[in-house]
Write a protein that holds these residues in place. Sequence first.
Motif, PDB file in Angstrom:
ATOM      1  N   ALA A   4     -43.732  10.746  -6.499  1.00 32.92           N
ATOM      2  CA  ALA A   4     -42.374  10.403  -6.930  1.00 32.92           C
ATOM      3  C   ALA A   4     -42.161   8.898  -6.906  1.00 32.92           C
ATOM      4  CB  ALA A   4     -41.354  11.103  -6.029  1.00 32.92           C
ATOM      5  N   CYS A   5     -42.654   8.237  -5.858  1.00 35.07           N
ATOM      6  CA  CYS A   5     -42.504   6.787  -5.776  1.00 35.07           C
ATOM      7  C   CYS A   5     -43.366   6.081  -6.826  1.00 35.07           C
ATOM      8  CB  CYS A   5     -42.859   6.296  -4.380  1.00 35.07           C
ATOM      9  SG  CYS A   5     -41.537   6.573  -3.176  1.00 35.07           S
ATOM     10  N   THR A   6     -44.519   6.655  -7.120  1.00 36.05           N
ATOM     11  CA  THR A   6     -45.373   6.071  -8.159  1.00 36.05           C
ATOM     12  C   THR A   6     -44.668   6.109  -9.508  1.00 36.05           C
ATOM     13  OG1 THR A   6     -47.390   6.709  -6.971  1.00 36.05           O
ATOM     14  CG2 THR A   6     -47.595   6.268  -9.337  1.00 36.05           C
ATOM     15  N   ARG A   7     -44.005   7.230  -9.805  1.00 37.27           N
ATOM     16  CA  ARG A   7     -43.250   7.315 -11.064  1.00 37.27           C
ATOM     17  C   ARG A   7     -42.144   6.266 -11.106  1.00 37.27           C
ATOM     18  NH1 ARG A   7     -43.930  12.924 -10.209  1.00 37.27           N
ATOM     19  NH2 ARG A   7     -41.871  13.064  -9.230  1.00 37.27           N
ATOM     20  N   SER A  26     -42.968  -2.804  -6.179  1.00 34.22           N
ATOM     21  CA  SER A  26     -43.902  -2.128  -5.273  1.00 34.22           C
ATOM     22  C   SER A  26     -43.086  -1.225  -4.368  1.00 34.22           C
ATOM     23  CB  SER A  26     -44.688  -3.139  -4.441  1.00 34.22           C
ATOM     24  OG  SER A  26     -45.426  -4.007  -5.268  1.00 34.22           O
ATOM     25  N   ALA A  27     -43.763  -0.187  -3.818  1.00 37.47           N
ATOM     26  CA  ALA A  27     -43.029   0.791  -3.008  1.00 37.47           C
ATOM     27  C   ALA A  27     -43.858   1.242  -1.824  1.00 37.47           C
ATOM     28  CB  ALA A  27     -42.642   2.001  -3.854  1.00 37.47           C
ATOM     29  N   GLY A  28     -43.152   1.560  -0.757  1.00 38.26           N
ATOM     30  CA  GLY A  28     -43.753   2.217   0.394  1.00 38.26           C
ATOM     31  C   GLY A  28     -42.932   3.447   0.715  1.00 38.26           C
ATOM     32  N   ILE A  76     -47.694  -0.973  -7.069  1.00 45.40           N
ATOM     33  CA  ILE A  76     -48.195   0.339  -6.672  1.00 45.40           C
ATOM     34  C   ILE A  76     -47.286   0.906  -5.584  1.00 45.40           C
ATOM     35  CG2 ILE A  76     -50.605  -0.163  -7.247  1.00 45.40           C
ATOM     36  CD1 ILE A  76     -51.100  -0.736  -4.291  1.00 45.40           C
ATOM     37  N   ALA A  77     -47.493   2.168  -5.272  1.00 43.01           N
ATOM     38  CA  ALA A  77     -46.769   2.841  -4.182  1.00 43.01           C
ATOM     39  C   ALA A  77     -47.768   3.235  -3.114  1.00 43.01           C
ATOM     40  CB  ALA A  77     -46.038   4.075  -4.702  1.00 43.01           C
TER      41      ALA A  77
END
Length: 376
Positions: free
Chosen positions: A288-291, A312-314, A347-348
């Motif tokens: 979901a975070c990658t999307r 970017s996401a964590g 990226i996530a």
Amino acid sequence: MRILIVDDEPAMHDSYRRSFASAASSRDDALSAMAADLFGEDAAEDDNDAISFYCVHHMQGLDAVAEVERSRGGDQPFAVAFIDVRMPPGLDGKETARRIRAADPDINIVIVTGYSDFSPVEISKVAGPADKIFYIAKPFEVAEIVQTATALAQRWEADRALKVAREQLSRQVIQLEEQAAELAANEMKAIHVANHDSLTEAPNRLAFLRALGERSKQPGRFAVGMIDLDRFKLVNDTLGHLAGDELIRAICAILQETIPAGGLVARLGGDEFGLLFEAAGEQAAEMACTRVVHACSVELKVLGHSVQAAASAGVVTAGEGDNRDPIDLIRRADLALNDAKRSGRGIARLFDESMDEGVRVRRRIETGLSQAIARD
């Protein structure tokens, strides 16, 4: 006090004049004598609070109705109307009373007659309410007329004072209701301001922490994500802070469109956003975070300039037996975000305990204590 007298017989008008004149004279004499005995001659001249009547006479009903209409328009209403029943060839007493009541709902009507052309019920139906219509039989006594006029005049004054008080109270109630509505609106506005970011109108850090705390108390697995824009400072430095603000608003809209259904997007400050959403597991949360990150990798028009956005996401998930402390969940998601930044941005990353030396140390201590307790 204005009194209306309607009768087609001149002799009756003379009787009314004598009645009110005689009553006024005897009343004034009695009150003056009483005041003189009690307080002296000087006080007797000023001590006269009794009602003074000003009588208006008409021979026919049409004239009387017109007089009442004029009196209402000129703010000199009548307190009482004494009406004869038989007044040929014009309006009879019943119709006169009906029209007067229509012109002045507050007036007290006294039907004065020696005949029974209409029953009291018939007259009340057209000239009521019943508590504002009364009857005196002809021939009448002076005291009867005067006492009736006095009592009804006092009641009329009391009714007017009560009406004014009610109107004032009604206005005050309306004013209080308006003030209460204004206070409620201001309170709602203050609550909104306290819980929302002024730039994006998204929930702020306070609202995010509250929502996360509430979700932590409920069953089921959920995910906490941290989003940070890549090279955001470059946009601010080259295009200015207005462009940076516009970019943040655009990214916030993208996040709200791409977060899983029912999720929450909050601006935590600067170019950092928090995500809270339901997740079946770690892989689902990471996907979901990658999307979301891919959706943010788009070229945007910002104040007439083309800007290549990126983020970017964590993300960290919390299940039934996991640590659900809101602050710690945000910290772990932030550690995963930092790892994503170090790994090349855009990226996530899913949090794992290797990202947190402190977690490993605490786990070793917990394990050692458990073993020590077991060995006594």
